[in-house]
Design a protein around this motif. Structure first.
Motif, PDB file in Angstrom:
ATOM      1  N   UNK A  37      -2.551  -9.818  36.979  1.00  0.00           N
ATOM      2  CA  UNK A  37      -1.623 -10.851  36.937  1.00  0.00           C
ATOM      3  C   UNK A  37      -1.700 -12.137  37.529  1.00  0.00           C
ATOM      4  N   UNK A  38      -2.546 -11.925  38.795  1.00  0.00           N
ATOM      5  CA  UNK A  38      -2.409 -13.081  39.902  1.00  0.00           C
ATOM      6  C   UNK A  38      -3.573 -14.257  38.990  1.00  0.00           C
ATOM      7  N   UNK A  39      -4.513 -13.600  38.163  1.00  0.00           N
ATOM      8  CA  UNK A  39      -5.574 -14.514  37.489  1.00  0.00           C
ATOM      9  C   UNK A  39      -4.956 -15.371  36.452  1.00  0.00           C
ATOM     10  N   UNK A  40      -3.693 -15.259  36.069  1.00  0.00           N
ATOM     11  CA  UNK A  40      -3.120 -15.904  34.814  1.00  0.00           C
ATOM     12  C   UNK A  40      -1.788 -16.453  35.296  1.00  0.00           C
ATOM     13  N   UNK A  41      -1.096 -16.997  34.329  1.00  0.00           N
ATOM     14  CA  UNK A  41       0.124 -17.683  34.613  1.00  0.00           C
ATOM     15  C   UNK A  41       1.349 -16.763  34.526  1.00  0.00           C
ATOM     16  N   UNK A  42       1.194 -15.487  34.101  1.00  0.00           N
ATOM     17  CA  UNK A  42       2.346 -14.598  34.417  1.00  0.00           C
ATOM     18  C   UNK A  42       2.313 -13.737  35.481  1.00  0.00           C
ATOM     19  N   UNK A  43       3.542 -13.218  35.934  1.00  0.00           N
ATOM     20  CA  UNK A  43       3.796 -12.300  37.092  1.00  0.00           C
ATOM     21  C   UNK A  43       3.761 -10.809  36.393  1.00  0.00           C
ATOM     22  N   UNK A  44       4.116 -10.032  37.551  1.00  0.00           N
ATOM     23  CA  UNK A  44       4.102  -8.498  36.999  1.00  0.00           C
ATOM     24  C   UNK A  44       5.307  -8.281  36.234  1.00  0.00           C
ATOM     25  N   UNK A  45       6.447  -8.827  36.152  1.00  0.00           N
ATOM     26  CA  UNK A  45       7.555  -8.688  35.445  1.00  0.00           C
ATOM     27  C   UNK A  45       7.173  -9.109  33.883  1.00  0.00           C
ATOM     28  N   UNK A  46       6.429 -10.211  33.943  1.00  0.00           N
ATOM     29  CA  UNK A  46       6.186 -10.865  32.550  1.00  0.00           C
ATOM     30  C   UNK A  46       5.123  -9.757  31.892  1.00  0.00           C
ATOM     31  N   UNK A  47       4.238  -9.375  32.688  1.00  0.00           N
ATOM     32  CA  UNK A  47       3.161  -8.564  32.234  1.00  0.00           C
ATOM     33  C   UNK A  47       3.799  -7.249  31.716  1.00  0.00           C
ATOM     34  N   UNK A  48       4.446  -6.761  32.424  1.00  0.00           N
ATOM     35  CA  UNK A  48       5.262  -5.280  32.214  1.00  0.00           C
ATOM     36  C   UNK A  48       6.152  -5.567  30.810  1.00  0.00           C
ATOM     37  N   UNK A  49       6.860  -6.593  30.685  1.00  0.00           N
ATOM     38  CA  UNK A  49       7.697  -6.838  29.680  1.00  0.00           C
ATOM     39  C   UNK A  49       6.628  -6.993  28.440  1.00  0.00           C
ATOM     40  N   UNK A  50       5.681  -7.441  28.470  1.00  0.00           N
ATOM     41  CA  UNK A  50       4.634  -7.604  27.352  1.00  0.00           C
ATOM     42  C   UNK A  50       4.113  -6.355  27.016  1.00  0.00           C
ATOM     43  N   UNK A  51       3.735  -5.788  27.947  1.00  0.00           N
ATOM     44  CA  UNK A  51       3.227  -4.448  27.678  1.00  0.00           C
ATOM     45  C   UNK A  51       4.278  -3.483  26.942  1.00  0.00           C
ATOM     46  N   UNK A  52       5.473  -3.423  27.021  1.00  0.00           N
ATOM     47  CA  UNK A  52       6.275  -2.471  26.407  1.00  0.00           C
ATOM     48  C   UNK A  52       7.201  -3.094  25.186  1.00  0.00           C
ATOM     49  N   UNK A  53       6.794  -4.286  24.946  1.00  0.00           N
ATOM     50  CA  UNK A  53       7.452  -5.009  23.757  1.00  0.00           C
ATOM     51  C   UNK A  53       6.398  -4.848  22.456  1.00  0.00           C
ATOM     52  N   UNK A  54       6.263  -3.604  22.335  1.00  0.00           N
ATOM     53  CA  UNK A  54       5.212  -3.413  20.953  1.00  0.00           C
ATOM     54  C   UNK A  54       6.277  -3.434  19.681  1.00  0.00           C
ATOM     55  N   UNK A  55       7.543  -3.596  19.660  1.00  0.00           N
ATOM     56  CA  UNK A  55       8.404  -3.645  18.712  1.00  0.00           C
ATOM     57  C   UNK A  55       9.821  -4.470  19.273  1.00  0.00           C
ATOM     58  N   UNK A  56      10.423  -5.286  18.343  1.00  0.00           N
ATOM     59  CA  UNK A  56      11.479  -5.719  18.976  1.00  0.00           C
ATOM     60  C   UNK A  56      12.554  -4.900  19.777  1.00  0.00           C
ATOM     61  N   UNK A  57      13.195  -5.206  20.688  1.00  0.00           N
ATOM     62  CA  UNK A  57      14.153  -4.435  21.487  1.00  0.00           C
ATOM     63  C   UNK A  57      15.012  -5.365  22.024  1.00  0.00           C
ATOM     64  N   UNK A  58      16.195  -4.855  22.453  1.00  0.00           N
ATOM     65  CA  UNK A  58      17.185  -5.326  22.922  1.00  0.00           C
ATOM     66  C   UNK A  58      16.919  -5.529  24.385  1.00  0.00           C
ATOM     67  N   UNK A  59      17.534  -6.547  25.142  1.00  0.00           N
ATOM     68  CA  UNK A  59      17.384  -6.865  26.587  1.00  0.00           C
ATOM     69  C   UNK A  59      17.763  -5.556  27.449  1.00  0.00           C
ATOM     70  N   UNK A  60      18.890  -5.080  27.251  1.00  0.00           N
ATOM     71  CA  UNK A  60      19.406  -3.867  27.949  1.00  0.00           C
ATOM     72  C   UNK A  60      18.398  -2.334  28.059  1.00  0.00           C
ATOM     73  N   UNK A  61      17.814  -2.466  26.630  1.00  0.00           N
ATOM     74  CA  UNK A  61      16.965  -1.490  26.622  1.00  0.00           C
ATOM     75  C   UNK A  61      15.628  -1.723  27.112  1.00  0.00           C
TER      76      UNK A  61
END
Length: 160
Positions: A37-61
Motif C-alpha cells: 500500500x505504501x508504494x502506491x497512492x492508495x491506503x489500506x482501506x482503499x486497497x481493501x475496498x478494491x479487493x472486495x469490489x468484485x461486483x457492484x455493491x452497496x456501501x453498507x454491504x
C-alpha cells in the motif's frame, strides 16, 4: 520443523494452535500488504475496498464485509472515485440506492492487486493451492459466524 519446535506446539490445544496460526498469519499479511500500500497512492482501506469490489455493491454491504464504519468506506470510496477507479450507479433493484462499481481502469488495478496479494499470501502462509482452498472455506465459515454474532471490527473499536 525441529523436534523442539513441534514439542512446543504439542503443549497447546488445537484451538490455541489455530488461534496462534491465525494471529501470526494476520500480523504478517497486514505488514506485507501495508508495504504494498505504501508504494502506491492508495491506503489500506482503499486497497481493501478494491479487493472486495468484485461486483457492484452497496456501501453498507461493503462496510459490513470489511468490518469498517460506513464513514470509513465513504472516505475510501471517495479516493477511488477521484482516481477514476470506481463510479456510482443506481441499484436496479432499488432506484433510491447507489452501488459502487469498478471502472475499466479499476478492474485492471484490482486484478494487479489480487495478483500481488495472492503472491504475498502464498509466500507468507507457505500453503499449497489445495490447502488455501480448504482454509478459504473455513475462513468463510468463520467470517460468516463472526458477522452473524455481531463481531466488532477494528475501526469500530480500536483504531489499528
Amino acid at each position: 520443523m525441529t523436534t523442539e519446535h513441534s514439542d512446543i506446539w504439542e503443549l497447546y490445544t488445537p484451538e490455541v494452535q489455530a488461534m496462534m496460526g491465525v494471529f501470526a498469519l494476520h500480523w504478517q499479511l497486514e505488514q506485507r500488504l501495508n508495504d504494498v500500500c505504501l508504494e502506491g497512492q492508495l491506503g489500506r482501506s482503499e486497497h481493501q475496498l478494491l479487493l472486495i469490489l468484485a461486483r457492484p455493491r452497496r456501501m453498507g454491504e461493503l462496510a459490513r464485509l470489511t468490518r469498517k464504519t460506513p464513514s470509513a468506506m465513504t472516505a475510501a470510496a471517495a479516493v477511488l472515485e477521484q482516481l477514476g477507479l470506481i463510479h456510482r450507479v443506481r441499484d436496479p433493484g432499488d432506484g433510491r440506492a447507489w452501488l459502487l462499481e469498478l471502472t475499466n481502469e479499476g478492474r485492471k488495478r484490482r486484478e494487479q492487486l489480487v495478483d500481488a496479494a495472492s503472491g504475498i499470501f502464498y509466500e507468507t502462509s507457505g500453503l499449497t493451492r489445495d490447502e488455501a482452498e480448504i482454509l478459504a472455506r473455513l475462513a468463510q465459515k468463520i467470517h460468516n459466524k463472526a458477522v452473524q454474532s455481531g463481531a466488532v471490527g477494528p475501526c469500530e473499536g480500536d483504531q489499528t
